[in-house]
Motif scaffolding. Sequence first.
Motif, short mmCIF file in Angstrom:
data_model
loop_
_atom_site.label_atom_id
_atom_site.label_comp_id
_atom_site.label_asym_id
_atom_site.label_seq_id
_atom_site.Cartn_x
_atom_site.Cartn_y
_atom_site.Cartn_z
N TYR A 1 -5.27 -5.26 5.68
CA TYR A 1 -4.36 -4.18 5.31
C TYR A 1 -3.36 -3.90 6.43
O TYR A 1 -3.58 -4.24 7.60
CB TYR A 1 -5.13 -2.90 4.98
N VAL B 1 -0.59 -0.68 7.93
CA VAL B 1 -0.32 0.76 7.94
C VAL B 1 1.17 0.95 8.16
O VAL B 1 1.74 0.41 9.11
CB VAL B 1 -1.12 1.47 9.04
N GLU C 1 0.38 5.45 6.15
CA GLU C 1 -0.26 5.14 4.87
C GLU C 1 -0.79 3.71 4.88
O GLU C 1 -0.14 2.79 5.36
CB GLU C 1 0.74 5.33 3.73
N LYS C 2 -1.96 3.55 4.32
CA LYS C 2 -2.64 2.26 4.30
C LYS C 2 -2.25 1.47 3.06
O LYS C 2 -2.19 2.01 1.97
CB LYS C 2 -4.16 2.51 4.32
N LYS C 3 -1.96 0.17 3.23
CA LYS C 3 -1.65 -0.71 2.10
C LYS C 3 -2.53 -1.95 2.22
O LYS C 3 -2.38 -2.75 3.14
CB LYS C 3 -0.18 -1.11 2.13
N VAL C 4 -3.49 -2.08 1.31
CA VAL C 4 -4.37 -3.24 1.30
C VAL C 4 -3.61 -4.43 0.73
O VAL C 4 -3.04 -4.36 -0.36
CB VAL C 4 -5.64 -2.96 0.47
N THR D 1 -9.31 5.75 -4.64
CA THR D 1 -8.59 5.82 -3.36
C THR D 1 -8.26 4.43 -2.84
O THR D 1 -7.14 4.16 -2.39
CB THR D 1 -9.43 6.57 -2.32
N TYR D 2 -9.23 3.53 -2.93
CA TYR D 2 -8.99 2.17 -2.43
C TYR D 2 -7.99 1.43 -3.32
O TYR D 2 -7.14 0.67 -2.81
CB TYR D 2 -10.30 1.39 -2.34
N ASP E 1 -4.72 2.45 -2.24
CA ASP E 1 -4.36 1.75 -1.00
C ASP E 1 -3.85 0.34 -1.30
O ASP E 1 -2.94 -0.17 -0.63
CB ASP E 1 -5.56 1.66 -0.06
N GLY F 1 -0.36 0.81 -2.59
CA GLY F 1 0.58 1.57 -1.76
C GLY F 1 1.07 2.82 -2.44
O GLY F 1 2.21 3.24 -2.27
N ARG G 1 -3.14 8.66 -4.33
CA ARG G 1 -4.36 8.69 -5.14
C ARG G 1 -4.15 9.48 -6.42
O ARG G 1 -4.60 9.07 -7.50
CB ARG G 1 -5.52 9.28 -4.33
#
Length: 230
Positions: free
Chosen positions: A62, A64, A69-72, A182-183, A186, A189, A192
């Motif tokens: 991932y 950030v 903000e987290k982006k897997v 939530t994931y 992520d 992007g 939630r």
Amino acid sequence: MNRSISEALALIEVFRQLTPDSIAALSSCGTMCYLSKGEHLFFDKEQVEMLYIVGNGLVSLYKVNSQGEKKVIFILDKGQLINEVILQGHSASINCEAFDDAQILCFDRSDFLRVMENDFALTKFVLDSLSIKVRRLYRQLKNTSNSVRGDKRIAAKLWKLSNDYGIPCEAETKINLNLSITYLADMLGSKRETVSRQLKDLVRRGLIRVQDGQFIITDRDKLSKYFKLP
């Protein structure tokens, strides 16, 4: 020869194509490490000298953004290369954490390159891994475009996850991942709250359902047609 490494290599299909000398070389220079869910293997910009392969379990890669903000980007499973880009000698360009408890095969970059020089099958494994990731990034760029509605982006992502991690469940397909909303947000992007609202719309349309915290695709063909509609 490190027996645990040898056994792990034997369980990964692609390594069965290598020469006995390559297997012996990798077994002698490789080590194992174990990650608990949520534990990091490395961080973005970190100087990493080891090449990692998933031996068992799942890891996620991932980024950030500037807003934190987290982006897997990817979820990787057994037999997949994690950080082949470090073969160039540069620092890590992404974060890696365990999605579930994971067993990781570790090889010094220089040792791995020496084995690649003498075994084209290993070199092709690295090239194939990079090609697959590039193709997946192309799809992600298309599906994260502002011109694509959020519900269709979610539908496309769930369809892909059902293709990679789906288990037949009578006429349906269960995504065999402990995937929270939530994931999933992520991975997309997105916020939630937005993803939760759009998931409810897909449930209302009968395209997916959620049972015991897992996503179930009621009909993969219908879901595919939905996100492909203009």
